[in-house]
Write a protein that holds these residues in place. Structure first.
Motif, PDB file in Angstrom:
ATOM      1  N   SER A 237      54.156  70.021  -3.279  1.00 13.17           N
ATOM      2  CA  SER A 237      54.163  71.454  -3.555  1.00 13.17           C
ATOM      3  C   SER A 237      54.208  71.687  -5.054  1.00 13.17           C
ATOM      4  O   SER A 237      54.412  70.752  -5.828  1.00 13.17           O
ATOM      5  N   PRO A 238      54.062  72.946  -5.493  1.00  9.05           N
ATOM      6  CA  PRO A 238      54.145  73.231  -6.921  1.00  9.05           C
ATOM      7  C   PRO A 238      55.475  72.799  -7.548  1.00  9.05           C
ATOM      8  O   PRO A 238      55.542  72.508  -8.731  1.00  9.05           O
ATOM      9  N   SER A 239      56.528  72.725  -6.758  1.00 10.85           N
ATOM     10  CA  SER A 239      57.831  72.354  -7.318  1.00 10.85           C
ATOM     11  C   SER A 239      57.896  70.897  -7.783  1.00 10.85           C
ATOM     12  O   SER A 239      58.753  70.555  -8.597  1.00 10.85           O
ATOM     13  N   ASN A 240      57.015  70.033  -7.283  1.00  7.94           N
ATOM     14  CA  ASN A 240      57.028  68.644  -7.747  1.00  7.94           C
ATOM     15  C   ASN A 240      55.727  68.280  -8.455  1.00  7.94           C
ATOM     16  O   ASN A 240      55.393  67.117  -8.589  1.00  7.94           O
ATOM     17  N   ALA A 241      55.004  69.301  -8.902  1.00 11.02           N
ATOM     18  CA  ALA A 241      53.745  69.088  -9.622  1.00 11.02           C
ATOM     19  C   ALA A 241      54.010  68.937 -11.120  1.00 11.02           C
ATOM     20  O   ALA A 241      55.050  69.359 -11.623  1.00 11.02           O
ATOM     21  N   PRO A 242      53.075  68.340 -11.852  1.00 13.00           N
ATOM     22  CA  PRO A 242      53.250  68.202 -13.301  1.00 13.00           C
ATOM     23  C   PRO A 242      53.150  69.571 -13.985  1.00 13.00           C
ATOM     24  O   PRO A 242      52.441  70.462 -13.505  1.00 13.00           O
TER      25      PRO A 242
END
Length: 62
Positions: A22-27
């Protein structure tokens, strides 16, 4: 319908067997810019979109 929306709809439909993160673990944008600088390339916008929405993912085979 955009290609991005179609892709996201497919992921949402099959979420029980696919987990792409998800966006929460994206760079971060800064990390992507640093990577582009280090590699001396400009990543395609579609790949950056993928990274910022689904990075960290796995595919589960059942």
């Amino acid at each position: 319908m955009s290609e991005f929306k179609k892709f996201k709809d497919i992921i949402d439909r099959y979420y029980d067997s696919i987990n792409l993160g998800s966006p929460s673990n994206a760079p971060s944008e800064e990390r992507i810019a640093e990577t582009e600088k280090n590699l001396e390339v400009k990543l395609p916008p579609s790949y950056i979109w993928f990274l910022t929405h689904f990075l960290g993912g796995r595919y589960f085979r059942g």
